[in-house]
Design an enzyme around this catalytic site. Structure first.
Site, PDB file in Angstrom:
ATOM      1  N   ASP A 175       0.773  -0.793   0.413  1.00  0.00           N
ATOM      2  CA  ASP A 175      -0.044  -0.291   0.123  1.00  0.00           C
ATOM      3  C   ASP A 175       0.717   1.083   0.075  1.00  0.00           C
ATOM      4  O   ASP A 175       1.598   1.786   0.963  1.00  0.00           O
ATOM      5  CB  ASP A 175      -0.994  -0.002   1.445  1.00  0.00           C
ATOM      6  CG  ASP A 175      -1.525   1.336   1.642  1.00  0.00           C
ATOM      7  OD1 ASP A 175      -1.649   2.655   0.786  1.00  0.00           O
ATOM      8  OD2 ASP A 175      -2.776   1.204   1.466  1.00  0.00           O
ATOM      9  N   HIS A 176       1.298   2.124  -1.293  1.00  0.00           N
ATOM     10  CA  HIS A 176       2.209   3.162  -1.367  1.00  0.00           C
ATOM     11  C   HIS A 176       1.977   3.735  -0.224  1.00  0.00           C
ATOM     12  O   HIS A 176       2.954   4.762   0.183  1.00  0.00           O
ATOM     13  CB  HIS A 176       2.437   2.802  -2.832  1.00  0.00           C
ATOM     14  CG  HIS A 176       1.696   4.769  -3.095  1.00  0.00           C
ATOM     15  ND1 HIS A 176       0.496   3.796  -3.304  1.00  0.00           N
ATOM     16  CD2 HIS A 176       1.290   5.527  -3.543  1.00  0.00           C
ATOM     17  CE1 HIS A 176      -0.721   5.187  -3.926  1.00  0.00           C
ATOM     18  NE2 HIS A 176       0.221   6.415  -3.775  1.00  0.00           N
TER      19      HIS A 176
ATOM     20  N   HIS B 109      -5.735   3.283   1.964  1.00  0.00           N
ATOM     21  CA  HIS B 109      -5.390   4.476   1.397  1.00  0.00           C
ATOM     22  C   HIS B 109      -5.587   5.279   2.922  1.00  0.00           C
ATOM     23  O   HIS B 109      -4.545   5.496   3.782  1.00  0.00           O
ATOM     24  CB  HIS B 109      -4.668   5.374   0.334  1.00  0.00           C
ATOM     25  CG  HIS B 109      -4.068   4.409  -0.729  1.00  0.00           C
ATOM     26  ND1 HIS B 109      -3.148   3.756  -0.157  1.00  0.00           N
ATOM     27  CD2 HIS B 109      -4.565   5.019  -1.968  1.00  0.00           C
ATOM     28  CE1 HIS B 109      -2.875   3.545  -1.827  1.00  0.00           C
ATOM     29  NE2 HIS B 109      -3.750   4.090  -2.403  1.00  0.00           N
TER      30      HIS B 109
HETATM   31  C1  BG6 Z   1      -3.522   4.648  -6.279  1.00  0.00           C
HETATM   32  C2  BG6 Z   1      -4.643   4.704  -6.361  1.00  0.00           C
HETATM   33  O1  BG6 Z   1      -3.471   4.083  -5.492  1.00  0.00           O
HETATM   34  O2  BG6 Z   1      -3.377   6.352  -5.612  1.00  0.00           O
HETATM   35  C3  BG6 Z   1      -5.473   6.600  -7.974  1.00  0.00           C
HETATM   36  O3  BG6 Z   1      -5.738   3.842  -7.619  1.00  0.00           O
HETATM   37  C4  BG6 Z   1      -4.314   7.398  -6.554  1.00  0.00           C
HETATM   38  O4  BG6 Z   1      -6.585   6.816  -8.208  1.00  0.00           O
HETATM   39  C5  BG6 Z   1      -3.052   7.630  -6.014  1.00  0.00           C
HETATM   40  O5  BG6 Z   1      -4.395   8.744  -7.887  1.00  0.00           O
HETATM   41  C6  BG6 Z   1      -2.653   8.545  -5.717  1.00  0.00           C
HETATM   42  O6  BG6 Z   1      -1.310   8.193  -5.345  1.00  0.00           O
HETATM   43  P1  BG6 Z   1      -0.766   9.569  -4.690  1.00  0.00           P
HETATM   44  O7  BG6 Z   1       0.436   8.675  -4.194  1.00  0.00           O
HETATM   45  O8  BG6 Z   1      -0.516  10.588  -5.595  1.00  0.00           O
HETATM   46  O9  BG6 Z   1      -1.795  10.129  -3.506  1.00  0.00           O
END
Ligand code: BG6
Length: 494
Positions: free
Chosen positions: A179-180, A242
């Site tokens: 989960d990044h 997230h």
């Molecule tokens: C991804 C989603 O996991 O996270 C995207 O699939 C979203 O829709 C993105 O734009 C948001 O990531 P970050 O790191 O740009 O907030």
């Protein structure tokens, strides 16, 4: 600490994620010396590429995205290899056996293999089985780890089914669910802020906190991902994973020791304590929205229904706001307002802790609100807001702020989320990866919301470039509150 020597096998190597995120992350780790010379990357996909054409593609991506050049780029690219495989045919995986063996021999990587499933989710159950058919999952010679990209399932039932499928061939200690958001420096900093400062911990509970706001706003629309997004919506795309992980970081208890299991025990505990919402609760605590066409800075921006790949009668939510509570001693009765959406005015992810006011306003009609704003991105930082005396006659107070910005650190060399998480997986540190029980707790909480949406959830329109449907304002206004409307950047240092 450096990564362990290993061979990284990327499934879906001809896809976007590989050249936009994974290869750049590995390149940057190599550049700063976190990867030793003992590593190789084997790209795997259906496309008929070979080592040379794959290297060329990755080299171009690195030049474009990372401004890479020179000897470092050449050296890094010499570690890249490619094998075309029909990824849904177990027999075809036989081709991987000699390739991986050969790379282990060449780079002395002792059988250590990290598989990365950067493929459509329909292959998440298939790849482990096909690897196992050739003994590529066993840890007799070196470790074998497998990274799974989100989504981990589509709902509670499919998440269970996926887990069973992967667990047939890989044990939990081998599975790294990425989960990044957990890889973001500022999300991890939530823990350090809370647990290494005596100042905050005594206040971090229902006695002193009035409510918590968590915002994950994006200014972009769904871009060219309409096909994927329409089956997902804000709830599955951002909230279930997230934002609930961020909520867990805000609300969890301190782990007894810092290791993967005790940290993940605390995350799972708090997610299990989310107060289950029944259909009646949801009527009053959930707002869904979908952006419609609008003018932003003189330009017409398409509505969601006009985006490529989106059916013209789609009811998918691109915005959601939810009021929820956590049933435990620390948080009982404290509302957590969580919202996320596409095509909002700015890109910002932040957590706002609203502290209770003084019991009696002495100096003005209403006492100033004390807020701690934790800015996760962009312009990462922390801002403490409190009241001070307005200079001059009388005792009127005004809000002032004390701000910390990461950009002001002398050497803010932050690893990006993918750099941090890939490095951790190569070190065998699963702390920042979602454990199976936490993922299920999230789905368990989200499933009634999905059911509600399917049966009676109304999706309100909001104009692109605004802060979501007015119903969301009404949701928070029920308690006499308003959403914070953060700007694109934190206040400059004064
Ligand atoms: C991804 C989603 O996991 O996270 C995207 O699939 C979203 O829709 C993105 O734009 C948001 O990531 P970050 O790191 O740009 O907030």
């Amino acid at each position: 600490m450096k990564a362990e020597n290993n061979c990284i096998v990327i499934f879906g190597a001809s896809g976007d994620l590989t050249h936009r995120k994974l290869i750049p992350a590995l390149y940057n780790l190599y550049k700063i010396g976190r990867l030793t010379e003992n590593f190789s990357v084997l790209g795997v996909a259906r496309s008929e590429l070979n080592d040379e054409t794959f290297r060329e593609k990755m080299r171009n991506a690195l030049i474009e995205h990372e401004k890479a050049n020179g000897a470092m780029l050449d050296k890094f690219c010499s570690h890249l290899y490619y094998q075309a495989v029909n990824t849904s045919d177990a027999r075809d995986y036989g081709k991987l056996v000699p390739r991986i063996d050969e790379l282990h021999d060449k780079y002395q990587t002792c059988g250590n293999t990290l598989y990365y499933m950067s493929t459509p989710p329909s292959l998440y159950g298939v790849i482990p089985e096909c690897l196992a058919a050739h003994g590529l999952n066993t840890e007799e010679y070196g470790w074998k780890r497998i990274i799974v990209e989100k989504p981990f399932g589509y709902d509670l039932k499919t998440a269970h089914a996926l887990d069973i499928q992967i667990h047939r061939f890989f044990e939990e200690h081998q599975i790294y669910r990425i989960d990044h958001y957990l890889g973001k420096e500022t999300v991890q900093n939530l823990l350090v802020l809370r647990f290494s400062n005596g100042l905050f911990e005594p206040l971090w509970n229902r006695n002193y906190i009035e409510y918590v706001e968590i915002t994950g706003a994006e200014s972009i629309g769904v871009e060219d991902r309409g096909g994927y997004y329409d089956g997902s919506g804000a709830m599955r795309d951002m909230f279930q994973n997230h934002l609930l992980q961020v909520l867990a970081m805000v609300a969890m208890e301190p782990p007894a020791i810092i290791n993967a299991n005790s940290m993940r025990d605390e995350v799972a505990k708090v997610l299990h304590c989310l107060h289950p919402l029944n259909q009646e609760d949801l009527k009053n605590n959930l707002v869904l929205g979908q952006y419609v066409k609008a003018e932003i800075n003189g330009e017409t921006v398409a509505g969601y229904l006009q985006e490529k790949g989106v059916p013209e009668d789609s009811n998918t939510e691109t915005y959601m706001a939810l009021r929820c509570e956590i049933d435990n001693w620390r948080w009982a009765g404290v509302p957590f307002y969580v919202r996320t959406g596409k095509r909002l005015p700015v890109r910002v992810t932040e957590v706002v802790i609203h502290f209770k006011t003084t019991p009696h306003p002495v100096f003005s009609k209403s006492a100033p609100e004390n807020k701690l704003i934790i800015r996760i991105q962009p312009d990462e930082g922390i801002s403490m807001r409190f009241g001070l005396k307005k200079p001059g006659a009388g005792f009127e107070s005004k809000e002032v702020s004390m701000d910390f910005r990461y950009a002001d650190l002398a050497s803010p060399s932050l690893l990006t989320a993918y750099e941090r998480l890939l490095l951790d997986a190569m070190k065998g540190d699963a702390t920042l990866f979602a454990r199976t029980d936490a993922v299920h707790a999230c789905w368990k909480f989200v499933q009634p919301i999905l059911d509600y949406k399917a049966e009676r959830g109304r999706v309100y329109e909001y104009e692109a470039g605004t802060w979501g449907p007015t119903e969301a304002d009404k949701l928070i206004a029920k308690a006499g509150r308003v959403w914070r409307k953060p700007s694109g950047a934190m206040k400059k240092k004064v």
